[in-house]
Structures are given as structure tokens and as C-alpha cells.
Design a protein around this motif. Structure first.
Motif, PDB file in Angstrom:
ATOM      1  N   ASP A  80       1.105  -1.258   0.278  1.00  0.00           N
ATOM      2  CA  ASP A  80      -0.297   0.104   0.490  1.00  0.00           C
ATOM      3  C   ASP A  80       0.699   0.730   0.096  1.00  0.00           C
ATOM      4  OD1 ASP A  80      -1.960  -0.843  -0.060  1.00  0.00           O
ATOM      5  OD2 ASP A  80      -2.863  -1.135   2.209  1.00  0.00           O
ATOM      6  N   ALA A  81       1.683   0.747   0.683  1.00  0.00           N
ATOM      7  CA  ALA A  81       3.018   2.451   0.553  1.00  0.00           C
ATOM      8  C   ALA A  81       3.457   2.437  -0.802  1.00  0.00           C
ATOM      9  CB  ALA A  81       4.347   1.903   1.168  1.00  0.00           C
ATOM     10  N   GLY A  82       2.904   2.261  -1.588  1.00  0.00           N
ATOM     11  CA  GLY A  82       3.839   2.563  -3.067  1.00  0.00           C
ATOM     12  C   GLY A  82       5.098   1.856  -3.348  1.00  0.00           C
ATOM     13  N   ILE A  83       5.808   2.728  -4.245  1.00  0.00           N
ATOM     14  CA  ILE A  83       7.169   2.422  -5.323  1.00  0.00           C
ATOM     15  C   ILE A  83       7.702   2.970  -4.012  1.00  0.00           C
ATOM     16  CG2 ILE A  83       7.505   4.183  -6.794  1.00  0.00           C
ATOM     17  CD1 ILE A  83       8.432   2.444  -8.086  1.00  0.00           C
ATOM     18  N   GLY A  84       8.745   2.480  -3.941  1.00  0.00           N
ATOM     19  CA  GLY A  84      10.162   3.306  -2.584  1.00  0.00           C
ATOM     20  C   GLY A  84      10.912   2.263  -2.503  1.00  0.00           C
ATOM     21  N   SER A  85      11.552   2.660  -1.374  1.00  0.00           N
ATOM     22  CA  SER A  85      12.964   1.408  -0.702  1.00  0.00           C
ATOM     23  C   SER A  85      12.085   1.205   0.506  1.00  0.00           C
ATOM     24  CB  SER A  85      14.275   2.234  -0.803  1.00  0.00           C
ATOM     25  OG  SER A  85      14.170   3.421   0.389  1.00  0.00           O
ATOM     26  N   LEU A  86      12.355  -0.482   0.857  1.00  0.00           N
ATOM     27  CA  LEU A  86      11.763  -0.481   2.003  1.00  0.00           C
ATOM     28  C   LEU A  86      12.156   0.281   3.058  1.00  0.00           C
ATOM     29  CD1 LEU A  86      10.261  -3.023   3.797  1.00  0.00           C
ATOM     30  CD2 LEU A  86      12.256  -4.748   3.930  1.00  0.00           C
ATOM     31  N   ALA A  87      13.621   0.726   2.841  1.00  0.00           N
ATOM     32  CA  ALA A  87      13.954   1.945   4.584  1.00  0.00           C
ATOM     33  C   ALA A  87      13.017   2.710   4.552  1.00  0.00           C
ATOM     34  CB  ALA A  87      15.324   2.195   4.051  1.00  0.00           C
ATOM     35  N   ALA A  88      12.628   3.355   3.617  1.00  0.00           N
ATOM     36  CA  ALA A  88      12.005   4.309   3.095  1.00  0.00           C
ATOM     37  C   ALA A  88      10.764   4.618   3.864  1.00  0.00           C
ATOM     38  CB  ALA A  88      11.787   5.525   1.730  1.00  0.00           C
ATOM     39  N   ILE A  89       9.920   3.257   3.389  1.00  0.00           N
ATOM     40  CA  ILE A  89       8.007   2.545   3.390  1.00  0.00           C
ATOM     41  C   ILE A  89       8.540   2.080   5.275  1.00  0.00           C
ATOM     42  CG2 ILE A  89       6.739   1.035   3.262  1.00  0.00           C
ATOM     43  CD1 ILE A  89       7.013   0.091   0.873  1.00  0.00           C
ATOM     44  N   LEU A  90       9.257   2.340   5.959  1.00  0.00           N
ATOM     45  CA  LEU A  90       9.647   1.351   7.200  1.00  0.00           C
ATOM     46  C   LEU A  90       9.493   2.907   7.720  1.00  0.00           C
ATOM     47  CD1 LEU A  90      11.649  -1.298   7.412  1.00  0.00           C
ATOM     48  CD2 LEU A  90       9.186  -1.140   7.926  1.00  0.00           C
ATOM     49  N   VAL A  91      10.299   3.739   7.223  1.00  0.00           N
ATOM     50  CA  VAL A  91      10.511   5.379   8.060  1.00  0.00           C
ATOM     51  C   VAL A  91       9.605   5.997   7.865  1.00  0.00           C
ATOM     52  CG1 VAL A  91      11.259   7.230   7.298  1.00  0.00           C
ATOM     53  CG2 VAL A  91      12.666   5.789   7.831  1.00  0.00           C
ATOM     54  N   ASP A  92       8.103   5.377   6.790  1.00  0.00           N
ATOM     55  CA  ASP A  92       6.913   6.472   6.771  1.00  0.00           C
ATOM     56  C   ASP A  92       5.820   5.687   7.627  1.00  0.00           C
ATOM     57  OD1 ASP A  92       8.130   8.513   4.875  1.00  0.00           O
ATOM     58  OD2 ASP A  92       7.000   7.580   3.478  1.00  0.00           O
ATOM     59  N   GLU A  93       6.258   4.601   7.796  1.00  0.00           N
ATOM     60  CA  GLU A  93       4.692   4.141   8.667  1.00  0.00           C
ATOM     61  C   GLU A  93       5.328   3.965   9.631  1.00  0.00           C
ATOM     62  OE1 GLU A  93       2.005   3.145   6.849  1.00  0.00           O
ATOM     63  OE2 GLU A  93       3.121   4.081   5.174  1.00  0.00           O
ATOM     64  N   SER A 968      -2.366  -1.035  -9.368  1.00  0.00           N
ATOM     65  CA  SER A 968      -2.914  -0.455  -8.474  1.00  0.00           C
ATOM     66  C   SER A 968      -1.849   0.689  -8.687  1.00  0.00           C
ATOM     67  CB  SER A 968      -1.810  -0.984  -7.646  1.00  0.00           C
ATOM     68  OG  SER A 968       0.014  -1.551  -7.504  1.00  0.00           O
ATOM     69  N   GLY A 969      -2.106   1.699  -7.306  1.00  0.00           N
ATOM     70  CA  GLY A 969      -1.613   2.969  -8.254  1.00  0.00           C
ATOM     71  C   GLY A 969      -1.714   4.267  -7.232  1.00  0.00           C
ATOM     72  N   GLY A 970      -1.300   5.422  -6.912  1.00  0.00           N
ATOM     73  CA  GLY A 970      -1.100   6.014  -5.592  1.00  0.00           C
ATOM     74  C   GLY A 970      -0.749   7.312  -6.345  1.00  0.00           C
ATOM     75  N   ILE A 971      -0.807   8.684  -5.011  1.00  0.00           N
ATOM     76  CA  ILE A 971      -0.515   9.654  -5.251  1.00  0.00           C
ATOM     77  C   ILE A 971       0.273   9.892  -3.437  1.00  0.00           C
ATOM     78  CG2 ILE A 971      -0.163  11.672  -5.401  1.00  0.00           C
ATOM     79  CD1 ILE A 971      -3.416  12.097  -7.006  1.00  0.00           C
ATOM     80  N   ARG A 999       5.112  16.013  -3.796  1.00  0.00           N
ATOM     81  CA  ARG A 999       3.947  15.364  -5.005  1.00  0.00           C
ATOM     82  C   ARG A 999       4.709  13.854  -5.820  1.00  0.00           C
ATOM     83  NH1 ARG A 999       0.857  18.441  -7.443  1.00  0.00           N
ATOM     84  NH2 ARG A 999      -0.099  19.346  -5.541  1.00  0.00           N
ATOM     85  N   TYR A1000       4.311  12.769  -5.620  1.00  0.00           N
ATOM     86  CA  TYR A1000       4.708  11.676  -6.692  1.00  0.00           C
ATOM     87  C   TYR A1000       3.298  10.846  -7.287  1.00  0.00           C
ATOM     88  CZ  TYR A1000       7.877   7.772  -7.802  1.00  0.00           C
ATOM     89  OH  TYR A1000       8.463   6.781  -8.204  1.00  0.00           O
ATOM     90  N   TYR A1001       3.503  10.154  -8.178  1.00  0.00           N
ATOM     91  CA  TYR A1001       2.366   9.572  -8.923  1.00  0.00           C
ATOM     92  C   TYR A1001       2.817   8.200  -8.674  1.00  0.00           C
ATOM     93  CZ  TYR A1001       0.440  14.431  -9.855  1.00  0.00           C
ATOM     94  OH  TYR A1001      -0.609  15.512  -9.996  1.00  0.00           O
ATOM     95  N   TYR A1002       1.650   7.208  -8.941  1.00  0.00           N
ATOM     96  CA  TYR A1002       3.156   5.942  -9.097  1.00  0.00           C
ATOM     97  C   TYR A1002       1.719   5.048  -9.708  1.00  0.00           C
ATOM     98  CZ  TYR A1002       1.069   3.763  -4.824  1.00  0.00           C
ATOM     99  OH  TYR A1002       0.318   4.366  -3.450  1.00  0.00           O
ATOM    100  N   LEU A1003       2.445   4.014 -10.621  1.00  0.00           N
ATOM    101  CA  LEU A1003       1.147   3.355 -11.639  1.00  0.00           C
ATOM    102  C   LEU A1003       1.810   1.054 -11.211  1.00  0.00           C
ATOM    103  CD1 LEU A1003      -0.162   4.545 -14.173  1.00  0.00           C
ATOM    104  CD2 LEU A1003      -1.443   4.533 -11.646  1.00  0.00           C
ATOM    105  N   GLY A1004       1.254   0.844 -10.668  1.00  0.00           N
ATOM    106  CA  GLY A1004       1.622  -0.741 -11.459  1.00  0.00           C
ATOM    107  C   GLY A1004       0.698  -1.715 -11.654  1.00  0.00           C
ATOM    108  N   ALA A1005       1.507  -2.883 -11.464  1.00  0.00           N
ATOM    109  CA  ALA A1005       0.436  -4.379 -11.668  1.00  0.00           C
ATOM    110  C   ALA A1005       1.332  -5.065 -12.332  1.00  0.00           C
ATOM    111  CB  ALA A1005       0.110  -3.796 -14.162  1.00  0.00           C
ATOM    112  N   GLU A1006       0.235  -6.018 -11.026  1.00  0.00           N
ATOM    113  CA  GLU A1006       1.155  -7.720 -10.401  1.00  0.00           C
ATOM    114  C   GLU A1006      -0.056  -8.626 -11.743  1.00  0.00           C
ATOM    115  OE1 GLU A1006       1.444  -8.768  -6.647  1.00  0.00           O
ATOM    116  OE2 GLU A1006      -0.436  -9.778  -7.101  1.00  0.00           O
ATOM    117  N   LEU A1007       0.644  -9.528 -12.276  1.00  0.00           N
ATOM    118  CA  LEU A1007       0.385 -10.764 -12.590  1.00  0.00           C
ATOM    119  C   LEU A1007       0.801 -12.364 -12.013  1.00  0.00           C
ATOM    120  CD1 LEU A1007      -1.534 -12.358 -14.786  1.00  0.00           C
ATOM    121  CD2 LEU A1007       0.809 -12.692 -16.492  1.00  0.00           C
TER     122      LEU A1007
END
Length: 1009
Positions: A80-93, A968-971, A999-1007
Motif C-alpha cells: 500500500d505504501a507504493g513504490i520506494g525503498s523498504l527503508a523509506a517505507i519503514l520510516v514513513d510507516e 495499483s496506483g496512488g499519489i 507530489r509523487y505519482y505511481y502505477l503498478g501491475a501484478e500478474l
């Protein structure tokens, strides 16, 4: 391969001891060899199912027995946190997690670009132990025990568990602040393929591709999982953000009592270019540098106009004025450093018919970062450390002035030159822009066996090996000795210009012409160019064995235990292609070392009372670990832990945990010679005049260069180069910490789906390994009870050039007195069923810091500095993150908010301003003419709180019988909050506020199939 997941076990763990964001997790792994246990009764098997693996203990236990606070981030939250490094996600969350090294704060670093680390409680990356599946792994930096989270394929990660308190009794050295345990995928089957991409409205593009595959084999006895990922971050530079292009050079004027900025207008009465900000516009601000491509010569002042000769291209002019004709060097700085990473991993497990399980894991990663910088800028005071190969001693060799008789000197400059030669400043654009490259290659592997003995006792024996190699390449530096020889030139009778020194000529010396843009010939540029490299090799061998099981029964239940041993050997070598130095480079000398560690540990969990009136459960945990290091300065290290869990009634729990934690010095901290580094600092002698009375000013005036500046300009202005090499200390001893946590968790039955946890922590570190701040070292030299001069050891660590500017402050690692931090964390998790309209999940995490202080001993006794609420320390008094998620079948929408409280940019600037205010008040009280009515408060020092918002959504649907697609996607940063204007920040931004990404936009697709 039989794998059982105890769904919702972590929910029970919150009630039994797991605090904070552990309430967000959905799964906890069960003992993986359950299917191969000896024959058991149904009752015994049910007990086994309830015994889970929890970070912080090797005891398999039920969910109501964990005394240590534990935070968890599951895969859903990571996605759910979107694209980015695992470290950055942990800092944010997770508010307890602070930023370590990232590509948004390592722009000026030679060593650390490409690293992605985190820092628990702001106690330092070295005090945060990072594990993978509960195991130590090889470090990704010689600077310390830094495990870069980018070395792990993103789809390989199942969840992250974090102990936010000392855990050395379980895991050994480095777990002072806590443990980050990255748990890899356990039971996923099938294949997945992901593509993600993102961008800001201008610059900052990122993309990633990853895939994984899991399957059972050998009739279900074996399990295989493979994952690979590629990520690329294109970076963010000066030209991508308007604020980064804004020049600024701020100071507070204690005479006019106003905030000032440098401008290109010189006030002859005040002898300064700085004007009160109230009298100018932002367009007037200047921050230019005299290192221009054509060169500046015989510069008389960095402030006054008409202060020397300079080249406007190839045109020689004599009206040099730095803040009008100089160059804005920030244009060469990146806000985020570009990097790309390839990572792959494989793991397998196999159950033998004998009841023994074998397991194996192999990880590989390659990270490459490229940090373009400005061309080398030098002047006559450019120096380099040069090692005498015979004695091993270092001396500082300077380029020096251009000799007056140099044949390239124009007549106009010759006529006004001193017999000592010509001073100069120049950008060596002809040599090429500096490019700092770091390539990191990491291999990690381990293999082991586990099974059961003595009925229900589980044993585990494994061997691990890790290898890390870092290759640093700094292109287009300058060889100082060659440049010095190339400036010593002569003209022969036939008009040929050659180097004077015959030995230099024999080695290919080519004369260098510094006069005019483009004047350095290609041959001369090739001669003085240096491409220094540093190669670091680190290895770790680890042998781990333990048994865990029930010792005996007490009336309240069985006494669970774990006993084991661990052996570790760490080796490290640092090598350079310029072992004797001599180049304009953060010099890192060749050195190497190794250490062997032998450890033994034990844990017991004692059930004291159960199912009594007012006591649903009362239990105690006890742990002990001893470690013997092969170097003599580290004593036998002993770490303890004692914890209490008390449940007065179902849904309510009180827990307390006391522990000692220790950290042994690293090889670098013990053995490293001076290693080049640059840190910002203020010179205590800044603003010294012939009559000034500030602290240390009497001693400052004894410096010849400062005295000369006062004679010429009336005042000495600090323009230090920030050079501050780090130095090891063979006398270092281990540091010890006491950690205490106490908390309460509640899941009241009258509010279904609500869980709340609050935990208090207190960490006190004694003999903490650190370096004194540069300004403390400078202050101890010039303004302490110690006499100024060579007998003062702090003065020996401060070196100045001929103009009085500080060119080096050595930072030695020492065992300081004490570091203390305390605070509390609040977590709230609420789930609400909307019947046919899906469900809502509200999650809140808040961390409040009560104290963060360091007490050290200086020449005048102990002194304590507080770091709470200071941007320089990164310690916000309050940090919080909250999210609201809506789930409706295969649709998921999430809104999240991140909050950081207000901070002060610079404590020293604030204290100086308070002194100025007090002095002005005295002048006003005495009726002095220097009194300023209504003095201005500091500008840009009190930074406001910042709140950012993220919005994400995902939807899954079937495209075939066994194939599913997830879009998936988000801002991120929905309202484009870039943080406050930060004086002296990278591009006037700060990485703690996102580094200007916005502001950062991202999109993703998972198969999935």
C-alpha cells in the motif's frame, strides 16, 4: 512440506505482549518442522500449533507471553505504501524508525551513496541490528554494521518485525536500540510478476521490475522459493526544483540586530555585502563562489568589489567581485542520487523421513550509484595528505602559489604580484566533472538442519557465510603533487615551456596554464588528473546452534527455554590505488582487521500464575548472553534481560521489560587511520575583530591568518572547507546500555475490533562510542580552561591555512560518558465491518520523545546537550502516522497521513542570537548609541510542523482459471508538501521532509499465476 499459518495469531500477540504496529499484522509463522515431530497426541499438537516464532526470543511460545514491545509491518502495508525503498517505507510507516542513510541525504558522501539503512530511536545505525530471518548478515559498509535494505529482493520480503528496545541478550552486540528482523516469504506458491513506475511532476522517476516463484517438490517434502528484482531511481537534481536554484547565505548581524543575506552590493561603511533581509527581495540574495573556470588571481577580498583579476571566458578583467561574478556551486548537487539495484534470492527446505529438516538460503545483490559533482575546485591552499612509505607518517603537502616567473603569467597580473607568488582560485573544468561511483556486491548464504530430540525439544544448527565488496571510483580528481610540479614552469630559448623539475619531466610532467577558461591543455589535464579508487572487502562467517523446549512443569504451565551458542568471524580490508595519498580526495588509507567472537546464550519463560481471580496470566522472561571478543580492549560482554507479563483479564495486559545491551567497537572504529570526510561546522573565531570580546576571541587573534584578515578587512569571516576526517581509536571499549520498557495493551470487549497499546521506553547508554562535535573540539581549543596552543590536544586536531580558515578538524572516536533517550509510543487499530459495503480499518501510530541528551566530559567538566526538537539531530518531539483503509472484496483504497512536529534548525544559532539580544538589552538599558530598538527574531530557525497525505488504491481480478491481475496506483504527498525552506540544506531542502521530492505519482501491475 507442511506449512501451517496461524491466522490472526498476531492479534492475540498484541493482547499478550506485542505492542504498537504489531496490531496491523495478520500472520505469525508456526514452527516449520511441526509436520516432522515425533508422534504426538492431539492435545500436544494443539499446543504446538499455538507456539509461534516471535522476534526477540528463540523460544517457541504461545501468543500471551511476550514482554518486549514489537512493531510489525506486513506485506499488505508495504504494498500500500507504493513504490520506494523498504527503508523509506519503514520510516514513513513507523514513527519509532528514523532515517539512516538514503539517496536523499548522502549527496556529499563518497562512501555511503547507494546505501539504504534505518535508525531506531535516532541512536545510530550502528546501534540498530538488522537481521534476515533472525540471523546476522554481513555488513554493507566499512563504516559500521550497516545492512542495506535494498540488498533484499522486494518480493522476497513477507513482513518486517522490529523490537524497539535493547535485545543484546538474545542477539548479541549492536542491538542497543533494537532489532529489525526482515522475514522472508514462507509458503507462497505459484508465480508473480510485478512492474511499477512512478514520477513527480518534474524529475525523480523510479521504476522496478520483480518476479518470484514458489513451489512444493518431492511429493510435498520440499519447498522452493525464488525471487529477483531490478529497481532504478533516476535521481533529482538542482534544475528540477526552483527552490534548489535559490541562492542564500544567511547570518544574523549583531550590530544592526537583523537577519541578513549576502548580496552583490558592498557597504563600504559596514565592510560587508550582507544586507538586512527587510531591505531587499529574494532576488537580491547571493551565494557565489570564486572557483570559476577561468580563474581568479590575487584576490584581495571575498567581499569587496574590484578585489582582483579574473577571467571572463578568455578576457582578463581586474574588477573581481565574488557575489557578482562568481559561480553558484549548488548547481552541481543532486537532491536525490541516482542508483540502480539488481537483487536475487533463493531458499529451499526439505523434510527427511527421519524427521530432520534441511534448509538453505542464498542472496545476491548488486547496487550501483553514480553521483556527478562539480569539476575539482582548488586554490593555492589546496592540500593533500601524503604518506612517507618508509616511516608511515603523513604530512600535508600544499599546491602553493603560482610562481611570479611562471611563463604563463599575464603582464598585468605580473606587475601587481607579490614576490611570494600569485594567489589563485580555479575550477578545473578541463579535467572533467568529478563522478563519484559506488558499486556494492553482496552475497549472503546459510545452510542448516533442524529437528526434534527428547520428545518435544527442537534443535537447530546452521552455518552462514556472507561476502561484501564495495568498489568506489572517484573520477577526475587532481594529483596535488603533480599540479605543484606543473605550476613550476620555465620557458626555454626556443619558446618551449617545460616543467622545471627534471624528475617530474621524466615522469611526464606537462606545464599547466591556469589563466583563462579552457587554457589547460588536454595533455596537462591528463597529467594532473587522478582517478582514485577504494576497494572494501568484508566477510562474515557464522555458526549458530541452539535447542528450545520445555524444562519442566510448574502449576501455571511448562517452563519454556532455549540454550545455544554462536561463533562469528568478521574480516575487513580497505585498499586504495593511492596508498600514499596526494590527491584531492577524501583520503581513506589502506587498513585491515578481523575479530573472532564466541557467544553462549540462554532464555527461560516462567509461568508464575494462571487462571486465578484477578490474574488471567502472570509470567516472567529471563535471558543471558555472554560474548568473548578476540581483541583485548573488549571485556567479556554480558547482556541480561528480565520481563514481566501480567494479564488481569482477557483483553488487557501490562508488560515490563528491563535489559542490558552492549555494543563492541567495529574494526573501523578501532583501527582506522584518519579517513577523509566533510561536515558542516561554524568557526568560533567567525566575526573576530581587533576589539571583539566573544568567547575565545583573544586566542583567535593569536592565529596569524586571522590577525592578517583583521588587519585587511577589520573582521575575520569564517569560510571553512568543512574537512573533518574520522579517526579510529585502538583504546576503545564496549559501550553498555540499560533499557526499560513498560506498557499496557487493551482490546475491550465492548468495542469490537478496537485495540490500543501504549509503551514507555527509557534507554541509557554508558561509555557510548562517539566523536565530539567539530564545534566542541574547536571550542575546547580556543575557549576552555585548557591553555591555547600545542599542549592542548584539541588545538592539535584543528588546523588552519595561511588565511586563518580551518582546513581540518580531526574527529576521534572516543567512549563518551552517557546517551539518554526516553519517550512513549501509542498505537491504535480499529476494524469495522460495513456489512455488504466492505470493511474499514483505522490505524494510528504516534511516538513522543521526552528526552534525548548526550552527557560528555570536556576540559571544564561534564556538559549535557539536548537534541530533542533539533533538525540537525533529526529528533522530532512528536512523529505520527495514520491510515484509513476501505476493503470491498478485491478493491482496496487507503488514505494515510504522516506528521512531524516543529523543530529548531540550529541550536547554536539560537544561542548566539540570545546572547546578541542580551547584549543589545544591556546597551539599551545603559543608553548606549549602539542600542537597536525592536531587534529582529531569527529568520528560518524555527521550522513549523509538517503533515503529508498519501492516497493509494488497488484492484484484483481474475483473467483465467488460475491467473489473477492486480492493478495499483496512488499519489504520495498528495498536496505537494516539500517541507520548510532550510538554510544550508541540500537545495534548501532537508531529506527528513522528503528532500524536495514533493507530489509523487505511481502505477503498478501484478500478474499472479
Amino acid at each position: 512440506m507442511k506449512k501451517t499459518i496461524l491466522t490472526l495469531a498476531i492479534q492475540a500477540a498484541v493482547l499478550g505482549g506485542v505492542s504498537m504496529t504489531a496490531v496491523a499484522a495478520d500472520e505469525v509463522e508456526v514452527s516449520q518442522v511441526k509436520g516432522n515431530q515425533p508422534q504426538q497426541s492431539a492435545e500436544t499438537e494443539q499446543q504446538t500449533i499455538e507456539k509461534i516464532s516471535v522476534t526477540g526470543s528463540r523460544i517457541k511460545r504461545d501468543s500471551f507471553s511476550v514482554a518486549t514491545p514489537l512493531a510489525t509491518l506486513d506485506k499488505g502495508a508495504i504494498e500500500d505504501a507504493g513504490i520506494g525503498s523498504l527503508a523509506a517505507i519503514l520510516v514513513d510507516e513507523l514513527p519509532q524508525v528514523a532515517e539512516g542513510v538514503s539517496n536523499a541525504n548522502s549527496q556529499s558522501s563518497v562512501q555511503n551513496t547507494g546505501l539504504s539503512t534505518i535508525d531506531l530511536r535516532n541512536l545510530g545505525t550502528n546501534r540498530t541490528l538488522t537481521l534476515i530471518d533472525g540471523r546476522r548478515v554481513v555488513s554493507n559498509s566499512y563504516s559500521g554494521n550497516y545492512v542495506s535494505l535494498s540488498t533484499i529482493p522486494s518480493t522476497f520480503v513477507d513482513k518486517v518485525e522490529i523490537i524497539t528496545g535493547g535485545a543484546s541478550a538474545t542477539y548479541g552486540s549492536d542491538a542497543v536500540a533494537g532489532v529489525v528482523n526482515i522475514i522472508t516469504q514462507q509458503d507462497q506458491q505459484g508465480a508473480k510478476f510485478n512492474v511499477r513506475g512512478g514520477t513527480t511532476e518534474k524529475g525523480g522517476e523510479e521504476m522496478s521490475v520483480d518476479g518470484d516463484f514458489g513451489t512444493l517438490y518431492a511429493d510435498g517434502k520440499g519447498y522452493l522459493f525464488m525471487a529477483a528484482s531490478y529497481t532504478k531511481e533516476f535521481g533529482l537534481d538542482y534544475w528540477d526544483r526552483n527552490r534548489a536554484q535559490q541562492q542564500e547565505s544567511w547570518s544574523y548581524d549583531d550590530k544592526r540586530m537583523c537577519n541578513t543575506m549576502l548580496t552583490d552590493t558592498y557597504d563600504t561603511a559596514l565592510k560587508t555585502n550582507a544586507q538586512c533581509m527587510r531591505d531587499i527581495t529574494q532576488a537580491d540574495w547571493r551565494d557565489l563562489n570564486d572557483s570559476i573556470p577561468g580563474g581568479v588571481f590575487n584576490e584581495a577580498s571575498s567581499l569587496r568589489p574590484n578585489a582582483g583579476f579574473w577571467y571572463d571566458g578568455q578576457t582578463l578583467r581586474d574588477d573581481w567581485h565574488e557575489e557578482k561574478y562568481g559561480i553558484h556551486f549548488a548547481q552541481y548537487d543532486w537532491l536525490k542520487v541516482p542508483e540502480d539495484t539488481v537483487a536475487a534470492a533463493v531458499k529451499t527446505e526439505y523434510d527427511f523421513d527421519s524427521g530432520v529438516q534441511a534448509y538453505f538460503q542464498l542472496q545476491y545483490s548488486r547496487n550501483h550509484s553514480e553521483n556527478p559533482k562539480s569539476p575539482e575546485s582548488s586554490d593555492e591552499n589546496e592540500f593533500a595528505l601524503v604518506r612517507n612509505p618508509a616511516t608511515g607518517e603523513f604530512v600535508e603537502e600544499y599546491v602553493g602559489r603560482i610562481p611570479k616567473n611562471n611563463p604563463f603569467v599575464p603582464q598585468e597580473i605580473f606587475d601587481g604580484a607579490s614576490s611570494r607568488g600569485i594567489t589563485w582560485d580555479r575550477n578545473f573544468a578541463e579535467v572533467g566533472a568529478i563522478v563519484n561511483e559506488n558499486t556494492r556486491t553482496t552475497y549472503r548464504s546459510w545452510a542448516g538442519l533442524r529437528g526434534f530430540v527428547w520428545d518435544n525439544w527442537e534443535w537447530d544448527l546452521s552455518v552462514g557465510y556472507g561476502k561484501f565488496k564495495q568498489e568506489q571510483n572517484r573520477q577526475n580528481e587532481i594529483d596535488v603533487l603533480k599540479l605543484r610540479d606543473a605550476l613550476q614552469a620555465e620557458k626555454l630559448a626556443d619558446g618551449t615551456i617545460q616543467c622545471i623539475d627534471a624528475d617530474a619531466r621524466a615522469e611526464g610532467c606537462v606545464p599547466v596554464n591556469l589563466f583563462g577558461e579552457g587554457s589547460i591543455s588536454a595533455d596537462a589535464a591528463d597529467y594532473i588528473r587522478a582517478n582514485p579508487t577504494i576497494t572494501t572487502d568484508i566477510s562474515m562467517t557464522n555458526v549458530l546452534g541452539y535447542v528450545t523446549g520445555d524444562l519442566f512443569e510448574l502449576p501455571a504451565g511448562p517452563v519454556a527455554s532455549a540454550f545455544g551458542f554462536e561463533y562469528r568471524r568478521d574480516t575487513q580490508s580497505v585498499d586504495t590505488n593511492v596508498p600514499n595519498g596526494g590527491v584531492t580526495f577524501n583520503y581513506v588509507p589502506t587498513f585491515e582487521g578481523d575479530v573472532d567472537v564466541y557467544e553462549a546464550f540462554g532464555e527461560v519463560s516462567l509461568p508464575l500464575l494462571r487462571d486465578m481471580t484477578g490474574v488471567r496470566n502472570l509470567s516472567m522472561d529471563l535471558s543471558l548472553r555472554v560474548a568473548d571478543y578476540s581483541w583485548s580492549t573488549t571485556d567479556l560482554m554480558k547482556s541480561y534481560k528480565a520481563g514481566i507479563v501480567y494479564e488481569p483479564a482477557e483483553g488487557y495486559m501490562i508488560r515490563a521489560n528491563w535489559a542490558t545491551a552492549q555494543r563492541a567497537p567495529t574494526i573501523t572504529e578501532l583501527l582506522s587511520p584518519p579517513r577523509g570526510d566533510y561536515d558542516g561546522f561554524d568557526d568560533i573565531c567567525d566575526g573576530v575583530t581587533a576589539t571583539s570580546t566573544g568567547p575565545g576571541h583573544d586566542n583567535c587573534r593569536l592565529e596569524p591568518g586571522i590577525a592578517a584578515a583583521i588587519a585587511a578587512d577589520g573582521v575575520f569571516n569564517d569560510e571553512n572547507n568543512g574537512y573533518s576526517p574520522n579517526v579510529g581509536n585502538p583504546e576503545l571499549q564496549e559501550e553498555s546500555a540499560e533499557t526499560f520498557t513498560v506498557g499496557v495493551s487493551m482490546a475491550p470487549s465492548f468495542i469490537d475490533g478496537l485495540r490500543v497499546a501504549i509503551d514507555y521506553y527509557d534507554i541509557s547508554i554508558e561509555d557510548a562510542m562517539t566523536s565530539l562535535g567539530n564545534e566542541d573540539i574547536i571550542g575546547f581549543c580556543y575557549a576552555s580552561s585548557l591553555p591555547y596552543g600545542g599542549d592542548n590536544p584539541f588545538c592539535n586536531d584543528v588546523k588552519r591555512d595561511g588565511e586563518g580558515q580551518i582546513i581540518e578538524v580531526q574527529q576521534r572516536v572516543i567512549n563518551a560518558d552517557e546517551t539518554n533517550t526516553s519517550g512513549y509510543d501509542l498505537a491504535l487499530d480499529y476494524r469495522y465491518d460495513l456489512d455488504g459495503l466492505g470493511s474499514l480499518k483505522l490505524k494510528l501510530d504516534w511516538s513522543h520523545v521526552l528526552d534525548y541528551s548526550i552527557t560528555a566530559t570536556g576540559p571544564d567538566g561534564q556538559f549535557t546537550d539536548s537534541y530533542v526538537g533539533l533538525l540537525s539531530s533529526g529528533i522530532f518531539e512528536d512523529k505520527a502516522s495514520a491510515s484509513l483503509s476501505w476493503h470491498l472484496e478485491d478493491l482496496r483504497i487507503r488514505w494515510s497521513v504522516k506528521y512531524k512536529s516543529s523543530v529548531r534548525r540550529s541550536q547554536s544559532a539560537h544561542e548566539d542570537w540570545e546572547k546578541d539580544i542580551a547584549a543589545n538589552a544591556e546597551n539599551c538599558a545603559s543608553g548606549s548609541a549602539s542600542c537597536v530598538e525592536n531587534p529582529e527574531p531569527l529568520w528560518g530557525n524555527e521550522l513549523p510542523s509538517v503533515t503529508t497525505h498519501n492516497l493509494s488504491a488497488s484492484y484484483s481480478f481474475d483473467v483465467g482459471q488460475d491467473t489473477q491481475v492486480r492493478l495499483s496506483g496512488g499519489i504520495n504527498n498528495l498536496f505537494d508538501e516539500k517541507g520548510p525552506f532550510v538554510i544550508g540544506g541540500s537545495g534548501n531542502y532537508n531529506s527528513l521532509y522528503g528532500g524536495g521530492v514533493g507530489r509523487y505519482y505511481y502505477l503498478g501491475a501484478e500478474l499472479k499465476f
